[in-house]
Design a protein around this motif. Structure first.
Motif, PDB file in Angstrom:
ATOM      1  N   LEU A  33       0.868  -1.167   0.000  1.00 45.98           N
ATOM      2  CA  LEU A  33       0.000   0.000   0.000  1.00 45.98           C
ATOM      3  C   LEU A  33       0.911   1.225   0.000  1.00 45.98           C
ATOM      4  O   LEU A  33       1.582   1.505   1.001  1.00 45.98           O
TER       5      LEU A  33
ATOM      6  N   ARG B 295      -1.781  -5.549   3.310  1.00 43.28           N
ATOM      7  CA  ARG B 295      -0.735  -4.907   2.522  1.00 43.28           C
ATOM      8  C   ARG B 295       0.310  -4.247   3.426  1.00 43.28           C
ATOM      9  O   ARG B 295      -0.019  -3.736   4.494  1.00 43.28           O
ATOM     10  N   ARG B 296       1.548  -4.245   2.972  1.00 47.03           N
ATOM     11  CA  ARG B 296       2.642  -3.600   3.698  1.00 47.03           C
ATOM     12  C   ARG B 296       2.650  -2.116   3.350  1.00 47.03           C
ATOM     13  O   ARG B 296       2.777  -1.740   2.191  1.00 47.03           O
ATOM     14  N   PRO B 297       2.507  -1.228   4.348  1.00 45.53           N
ATOM     15  CA  PRO B 297       2.418   0.201   4.043  1.00 45.53           C
ATOM     16  C   PRO B 297       3.772   0.815   3.692  1.00 45.53           C
ATOM     17  O   PRO B 297       4.780   0.564   4.358  1.00 45.53           O
TER      18      PRO B 297
ATOM     19  N   CYS C  97       3.016  -4.179  12.490  1.00 44.33           N
ATOM     20  CA  CYS C  97       3.016  -3.544  11.171  1.00 44.33           C
ATOM     21  C   CYS C  97       4.323  -2.809  10.959  1.00 44.33           C
ATOM     22  O   CYS C  97       4.576  -1.774  11.588  1.00 44.33           O
TER      23      CYS C  97
ATOM     24  N   ARG D 103      -5.468  -0.650   5.199  1.00 44.78           N
ATOM     25  CA  ARG D 103      -4.406  -1.315   4.438  1.00 44.78           C
ATOM     26  C   ARG D 103      -4.610  -2.814   4.318  1.00 44.78           C
ATOM     27  O   ARG D 103      -4.057  -3.463   3.416  1.00 44.78           O
TER      28      ARG D 103
ATOM     29  N   LEU E 291      -4.249   4.443   5.719  1.00 43.39           N
ATOM     30  CA  LEU E 291      -3.409   3.558   6.525  1.00 43.39           C
ATOM     31  C   LEU E 291      -4.266   2.547   7.284  1.00 43.39           C
ATOM     32  O   LEU E 291      -3.890   1.373   7.405  1.00 43.39           O
TER      33      LEU E 291
ATOM     34  N   CYS F  52      -2.287   5.209  -3.003  1.00 43.66           N
ATOM     35  CA  CYS F  52      -3.265   6.146  -2.455  1.00 43.66           C
ATOM     36  C   CYS F  52      -2.683   7.555  -2.488  1.00 43.66           C
ATOM     37  O   CYS F  52      -1.497   7.760  -2.192  1.00 43.66           O
TER      38      CYS F  52
ATOM     39  N   VAL G  97       1.303   5.015   0.142  1.00 40.53           N
ATOM     40  CA  VAL G  97       0.576   6.231   0.532  1.00 40.53           C
ATOM     41  C   VAL G  97       1.484   7.419   0.241  1.00 40.53           C
ATOM     42  O   VAL G  97       2.542   7.586   0.867  1.00 40.53           O
TER      43      VAL G  97
END
Length: 290
Positions: free
Chosen positions: A18, A68-70, A95, A65, A62, A50, A20
């Motif tokens: 993910l 998914r790994r942010p 996380c 998510r 966030l 995003c 951001v």
């Protein structure tokens, strides 16, 4: 530059990303943002991008998510915002974050070992390892990743308008009106000094390191190693230079007259007392291996 404590590293696992992208990064350096997005999209099995336009949208992205790994694309403030959100959601332990530094304020990112070039940082996201690091958490649920600093009384000035009001004539008009309405200071009255020594009590693990009777020029606290913070107090020197007072502790309490403090890139306060506690290995960040 503050050292960063490392408890352990392990491979980043999730290939679902993910990404951001902070709005400040998009405005500051759109080309680096595009490069990072292309490298990440080409190297990961699945990438969702995003583009939040506000802190609220950043937080929602966030929070949603999933597995998914942010990956945060932004400056130091964006990284601190992400860590703060995950901490307050009590999801920080499970996380690990990744960062592609883009923007003007990148000193914290460099100190944490993240490459500042878009390609190198994106490759580290894909191929790096997660480093677990200590975190300072205060009694208002704020966090400190790199360094906490308490400057002299009055030593924190409000940052001026970037353009001095240029391009906003209504702002200049308001300022002129205020100046005409506020009476001039009578002669003979001297304003309070902008800077000066602070009188603070600094306690480390319940023991007093410096008390209110000793003026200090500043206090700094940084995460150290093995769940302990490094504390340094710089007393005001009279004649010969005073030696700094240093200690290591799991909890640090500062109290006294109202004071402001700088935690990473943000200034907070004024407060009369604040306690910071070290959380060992509380957060993870992907960094290059080797």
């Amino acid at each position: 530059m503050a050292e960063v404590a490392t408890s352990r590293t392990f491979p980043a696992t999730s290939e679902q990303l993910l990404v951001v992208i902070d709005p400040v990064a998009r405005r500051a350096d759109g080309e680096s943002v595009r490069i990072a997005k292309d490298v990440l999209s080409a190297g990961a099995a699945g990438t969702k991008v995003c583009l939040p336009d506000s802190p609220e949208e950043f937080a929602r992205a966030l929070a949603r998510r999933g597995s998914r790994r942010p990956v945060v694309v932004g400056d130091d403030r964006a990284l601190v915002r992400a860590v703060t959100l995950l901490h307050r959601q009590r999801e920080l332990a499970g996380c690990a974050l990744s960062l592609v530094p883009v923007g003007g304020a990148l000193a914290l990112s460099r100190s944490l070992g993240v490459p500042t070039g878009a390609v190198a940082a994106a490759r580290a996201v894909l191929d790096g390892a997660v480093r677990r690091m200590d975190l300072l958490v205060d009694d208002s649920d704020g966090v400190v990743l790199g360094a906490l600093r308490i400057p002299p009384v009055g030593g924190v000035a409000r940052e001026p308008e970037a353009d001095g009001g240029a391009g906003r004539p209504w702002l200049r008009t308001c300022r002129s009106l205020v100046r005409t309405l506020v009476p001039a200071r009578p002669s003979g009255i001297v304003s309070a000094p902008e800077t000066g020594p602070a009188r603070l009590r600094v306690e480390v693990d319940g023991e007093t390191l410096v008390d209110l009777g000793q003026p200090v020029e500043g206090v700094s606290v940084v995460p150290g190693v093995c769940g302990r913070a490094r504390v340094e107090v710089r007393p005001v020197s009279v004649g010969a230079e005073a030696s700094p007072l240093r200690a290591e502790a799991r909890a640090v309490t500062v109290s006294g007259a109202h004071f402001r403090y700088r935690a990473d890139a943000a200034v907070s306060g004024p407060v009369r007392t604040r306690t910071w506690v070290v959380r060992e290995g509380a957060w993870g960040l992907t960094v290059p291996t080797g």
